[in-house]
Design a protein around this motif. Sequence first.
Motif, PDB file in Angstrom:
ATOM      1  N   GLY A  45       0.770  -1.243   0.000  1.00 59.39           N
ATOM      2  CA  GLY A  45       0.000   0.000   0.000  1.00 59.39           C
ATOM      3  C   GLY A  45       0.793   1.282   0.000  1.00 59.39           C
ATOM      4  N   VAL A  46       1.835   1.416  -0.825  1.00 60.92           N
ATOM      5  CA  VAL A  46       2.610   2.651  -0.786  1.00 60.92           C
ATOM      6  C   VAL A  46       1.934   3.764  -1.589  1.00 60.92           C
ATOM      7  CG1 VAL A  46       4.857   3.677  -1.226  1.00 60.92           C
ATOM      8  CG2 VAL A  46       4.707   1.331  -0.490  1.00 60.92           C
ATOM      9  N   PHE A  47       1.334   3.397  -2.717  1.00 58.56           N
ATOM     10  CA  PHE A  47       0.684   4.419  -3.548  1.00 58.56           C
ATOM     11  C   PHE A  47      -0.832   4.358  -3.446  1.00 58.56           C
ATOM     12  CE2 PHE A  47       4.555   3.458  -6.290  1.00 58.56           C
ATOM     13  CZ  PHE A  47       5.311   4.430  -5.663  1.00 58.56           C
ATOM     14  N   ASP A  48      -1.381   3.376  -2.728  1.00 52.89           N
ATOM     15  CA  ASP A  48      -2.814   3.121  -2.756  1.00 52.89           C
ATOM     16  C   ASP A  48      -3.506   3.919  -1.652  1.00 52.89           C
ATOM     17  OD1 ASP A  48      -5.321   2.221  -2.693  1.00 52.89           O
ATOM     18  OD2 ASP A  48      -4.846   0.129  -2.288  1.00 52.89           O
ATOM     19  N   PRO A  49      -4.316   4.933  -2.011  1.00 56.07           N
ATOM     20  CA  PRO A  49      -4.919   5.767  -0.974  1.00 56.07           C
ATOM     21  C   PRO A  49      -5.853   4.991  -0.051  1.00 56.07           C
ATOM     22  CG  PRO A  49      -5.697   6.386  -3.160  1.00 56.07           C
ATOM     23  CD  PRO A  49      -4.625   5.385  -3.368  1.00 56.07           C
ATOM     24  N   THR A  50      -6.465   3.917  -0.516  1.00 54.00           N
ATOM     25  CA  THR A  50      -7.368   3.191   0.375  1.00 54.00           C
ATOM     26  C   THR A  50      -6.602   2.513   1.500  1.00 54.00           C
ATOM     27  OG1 THR A  50      -7.227   1.191  -0.944  1.00 54.00           O
ATOM     28  CG2 THR A  50      -8.998   2.728  -1.478  1.00 54.00           C
ATOM     29  N   LYS A  51      -5.312   2.288   1.320  1.00 52.44           N
ATOM     30  CA  LYS A  51      -4.515   1.685   2.387  1.00 52.44           C
ATOM     31  C   LYS A  51      -3.666   2.726   3.098  1.00 52.44           C
ATOM     32  CE  LYS A  51      -4.430  -2.849   0.304  1.00 52.44           C
ATOM     33  NZ  LYS A  51      -3.841  -3.641  -0.747  1.00 52.44           N
ATOM     34  N   GLY A  52      -3.819   3.977   2.733  1.00 53.45           N
ATOM     35  CA  GLY A  52      -3.043   5.018   3.393  1.00 53.45           C
ATOM     36  C   GLY A  52      -1.894   5.531   2.546  1.00 53.45           C
ATOM     37  N   GLY A  53      -1.679   4.944   1.367  1.00 55.44           N
ATOM     38  CA  GLY A  53      -0.579   5.398   0.520  1.00 55.44           C
ATOM     39  C   GLY A  53      -0.926   6.700  -0.192  1.00 55.44           C
ATOM     40  N   ASP A  54       0.016   7.211  -0.960  1.00 60.22           N
ATOM     41  CA  ASP A  54      -0.176   8.503  -1.603  1.00 60.22           C
ATOM     42  C   ASP A  54       0.130   8.405  -3.093  1.00 60.22           C
ATOM     43  OD1 ASP A  54      -0.489  11.106  -2.200  1.00 60.22           O
ATOM     44  OD2 ASP A  54       1.402  11.779  -1.322  1.00 60.22           O
ATOM     45  N   PRO A  55      -0.885   8.560  -3.942  1.00 55.32           N
ATOM     46  CA  PRO A  55      -0.621   8.499  -5.388  1.00 55.32           C
ATOM     47  C   PRO A  55       0.327   9.605  -5.844  1.00 55.32           C
ATOM     48  CG  PRO A  55      -2.974   8.528  -4.936  1.00 55.32           C
ATOM     49  CD  PRO A  55      -2.298   8.780  -3.635  1.00 55.32           C
ATOM     50  N   LEU A  56       0.306  10.733  -5.134  1.00 56.91           N
ATOM     51  CA  LEU A  56       1.219  11.803  -5.538  1.00 56.91           C
ATOM     52  C   LEU A  56       2.675  11.415  -5.322  1.00 56.91           C
ATOM     53  CD1 LEU A  56      -0.162  15.287  -4.542  1.00 56.91           C
ATOM     54  CD2 LEU A  56       0.492  14.442  -6.776  1.00 56.91           C
ATOM     55  N   LEU A  57       2.909  10.543  -4.353  1.00 56.48           N
ATOM     56  CA  LEU A  57       4.278  10.086  -4.143  1.00 56.48           C
ATOM     57  C   LEU A  57       4.775   9.361  -5.388  1.00 56.48           C
ATOM     58  CD1 LEU A  57       6.707   9.767  -2.299  1.00 56.48           C
ATOM     59  CD2 LEU A  57       5.727   7.630  -1.502  1.00 56.48           C
ATOM     60  N   PHE A  58       3.864   8.580  -5.998  1.00 51.33           N
ATOM     61  CA  PHE A  58       4.247   7.944  -7.254  1.00 51.33           C
ATOM     62  C   PHE A  58       4.658   8.994  -8.267  1.00 51.33           C
ATOM     63  CE2 PHE A  58       3.146   6.980 -11.599  1.00 51.33           C
ATOM     64  CZ  PHE A  58       3.883   5.846 -11.820  1.00 51.33           C
ATOM     65  N   GLN A  59       3.862  10.059  -8.364  1.00 54.12           N
ATOM     66  CA  GLN A  59       4.188  11.103  -9.341  1.00 54.12           C
ATOM     67  C   GLN A  59       5.547  11.722  -9.048  1.00 54.12           C
ATOM     68  OE1 GLN A  59       2.504  11.675 -12.014  1.00 54.12           O
ATOM     69  NE2 GLN A  59       0.859  10.266 -11.503  1.00 54.12           N
ATOM     70  N   HIS A  60       5.813  11.985  -7.764  1.00 53.63           N
ATOM     71  CA  HIS A  60       7.110  12.555  -7.417  1.00 53.63           C
ATOM     72  C   HIS A  60       8.245  11.638  -7.874  1.00 53.63           C
ATOM     73  CE1 HIS A  60       6.412  16.246  -5.261  1.00 53.63           C
ATOM     74  NE2 HIS A  60       5.467  15.691  -4.521  1.00 53.63           N
ATOM     75  N   LEU A  61       8.134  10.366  -7.487  1.00 53.20           N
ATOM     76  CA  LEU A  61       9.230   9.451  -7.805  1.00 53.20           C
ATOM     77  C   LEU A  61       9.336   9.225  -9.307  1.00 53.20           C
ATOM     78  CD1 LEU A  61       8.817   6.838  -4.948  1.00 53.20           C
ATOM     79  CD2 LEU A  61      10.460   8.687  -5.107  1.00 53.20           C
ATOM     80  N   PHE A  62       8.178   9.116  -9.958  1.00 51.89           N
ATOM     81  CA  PHE A  62       8.208   8.864 -11.399  1.00 51.89           C
ATOM     82  C   PHE A  62       8.853  10.037 -12.133  1.00 51.89           C
ATOM     83  CE2 PHE A  62       6.468   9.125 -15.678  1.00 51.89           C
ATOM     84  CZ  PHE A  62       6.696   7.847 -16.134  1.00 51.89           C
TER      85      PHE A  62
END
Lengths: 553, 109, 246
Positions: free
Chosen positions: A239-256
């Motif tokens: 659940g690192v990018f998955d908001p339903t588990k507490g992750g943050d999709p924007l973090l994916f954008q940052h890293l990508f």
Amino acid sequence: MSTIVTLPDQRTATLPKVSYLNKEYGLKSWLLTGDHKRIAVLYLISITFFFFIGGAMAGLIRLELLTPPSDLLAADTYNKVFTAHGIIMVFLFLVPSVPATIGNFVIPIMVGAKDLAFPKINLLSWYLYVAAGCMLLWALVSGGVDTGWTFTTPLSTHYLNTHVVTAGLAVFVAGFSSIFTGLNFIVTIHRMRAPGMTWFRLPLFVWSHYAASILMVLGTPVLAITLTLVVLERTIGIGVFDPTKGGDPLLFQHLFWFYSHPAVYIMILPGMGVISEVMSTFSRKRVFGYTAVAFSSVAIAVFGFFVWAHHMFVMGISSYSALVFSLLTMLVAVPSAIKIFNWSATLYKGSITFETPMLYAFGFIGLFTIGGLTGVFLGSMGMDIHLTETYFIVAHFHFVMVGGMLMAYLSGVHFWWPKITGRMYPEGVSKLAAVITFVGFVLTFFPQFILGYLGMPRRYAAYPAEFQVLNVFSSAGASVLGVGYLLPLLYLTWSLKYGKIAGSNPWQATGLEWQIQSPPLTENFVETPIVTHEAYDYEWLESKKENEVPTVG
Amino acid sequence: MAEPQHHDEPTKHEEHIVSPKIYLAIGTTLLVFTAITVGASLIDLPGDLNAVVALAIACFKMTLVVLFFMHVKYSSKLTKLTVAAGFLTFVVLITMTMTDYISRAWGRW
Amino acid sequence: MDSHTLAAQTSETAHIEHEHPPFLRHHFASVEQQRETATFGMWLFLLTEIMFFGGLFCSYLIFRNWYYPAFVVASHSLHLWAGTLNTTLLIISSFTMAMAVHASETRVRKALIGWMIATIILGCGFLCVKAYEWHDEWVEHHVPGLNFSPQGFLHGTHDYPDDKLQLDMAEKTQVYFSLYFAMTGMHALHMVIGVSLLSFLLFQAYGGKYVNGHVAPIENFGLYWHFVDIVWIFLFPLLYLISRHQ
């Protein structure tokens, strides 16, 4: 400074008896080779293959957009087609295009080395590239991917049933291929230079590859870990990018985008290196402000790591952060402009001739400047909110990537073709191809600026009827552009057998690669060259020719 | 970024061989500091001091490993620059990402 | 001038043949150049590794600030003794690897083989302890995606009776364990690769290689091994220690 040189008499030139092409024969001698020149040729073939697949996808996109409704392709097929176009063109064409083919071929020769520092890793890099290409083709034929080339989460991890994992792993593998190429270049440029070849005697082509290699080595692993996390999220559901588990999709954008913004400099910097060589050779002058151009490459590489969030202005990042990134983005314009000004200044009072590589290079300068300036529009936040996700973006990065990088690639291929094959391409038809490419390109992508400004969103198969006229222009231009790209494929293949013999230095250029036979020997130099002249020293070339004393090679 | 004007003609001197005594000393120090960091984590320090102490010790241990086990102390400037470039880029990744995360709750300006 | 006539001229004067050791590749001028080149290449590779793990460390920093209580409580469920044991094992293995490089430099075959075997054993020991921990977390339903349950974080534990989270925060422990498994998993993968490479090098060293001045493969493998050790030196405090007393 400018010296007028008459081209050597090519009628007396003969093909050398021994060269890297005929030292050994057979498929095995190619597939297990450690020779950087052969690996470059392998890359050239495979990259051309993927370029035309990606180009066919572009053709499908433009055909679909000829009419307002989604009639030729269904909407989901259209998504798969533009995704395939994006992934193939970015990861399998633009990133390795100039470095892995031309760079691989000429950088060791330019620095006066027998080979790259790690020949086996160089070969491994090609195999990884092929593996990535095969995985991607597999993903395409077995059902396609429709995430867009950006693998945006949570779309890619939760909402799509297409082959995201295969495609993601393919990009991961392609990334390693690119890391190994960059690593090899950096080590070679640092450690393998010939005696007397100081940093400021290196051709600018080498400098720009050095800068691009830094980006490859430092940026690509972040993409690798990001895609690994996407794949893990899709397969086992972490659940690192998955908001339903507490992750943050924007973090994916940052890293990508931490990788993918520097990646555009990975793509353009080697092209800028080609332009430096071509501009100097065909105006017979040292590149104006050599040091400034050299350091502007490094500056672009450094700034490239500080601007990535300008891809994310409307994604919900903090507006303070967006302000910082917007300001930093403006900085990149400075070294880019330095290059453009210095190339123009190189032309001033030069003895300019209009061979095909020069025509492509002129195309590069005009189109890249437009692409770069529209990039300044997009980097300013206010404009970006209006223009993002429209065809203005599409036009902007195609001006930089196709108008800039592809022009530079073709310029380089024509420029070094005599060195690679020992034969000349046909000059007349190739000039025609350069002009056709330019006209087709402008016709294709200029209307897209207007479309985007009027508000046509990208990534849709259908559009309102009022946009049709400009779209028809664009599609018509695409077919012209297609002819422009097919022509070189045909006449360059033709020239392999029927082209005129080139001789060792058909352009009277000063780089070390032009002082050896074409095609070169497997070990490049008979004995290690000792470099005593500056880069682009045409007077040195003249005196060398007069005295006929082999100072090099 | 590795400094471009740095002249690094291959040096001809023999590689420096580090003596086993130094390795043993460094290894022992690392083990001692592992014990210290575990011990410190069991004590309740005020504020964020627990985290600061643990990470400071980790940085110290890393420095020892890089300098001695990995021979950077005895290596060329180029190697030192390479190591520095890696950490610098890592810091850029973290700080520039944090500009977003720290200020996201501040609202609009 | 025509370049193959040039080639013919110069090949007569030609290059002076040195005593070339068998491991010197043709495109290098000297053994030193080859060794420095290989080491520099290895460092650049480690640079990519820094950024590879850097993405994970960056994520950890962000999420620990976001879900501080969840990260503290989740961290309490790890075994401190296992982490400490593993840190000790890895540090000793780094020492033995450094000694293996020394043995290769001083050309003592028996010592080289001995130190390499010791390193392999310590590396395997690390992996065994890690596997034990992972198994424990599987039993406790702490593996995100596959069998995760926040139930263990709602009511406090024997050692930490105050570890009572609200359900929404307890679910955020899943982010902690996502990162925990991603980080330790990537690290363990590097360990597995390291042990395999080292076994291969050991096999070659057994055949008499690397004690004739050809140090570069051992030295560069050592760099890799120490790097993996450094990653763990940071993982240990971040995952196990800094939340012990919060």
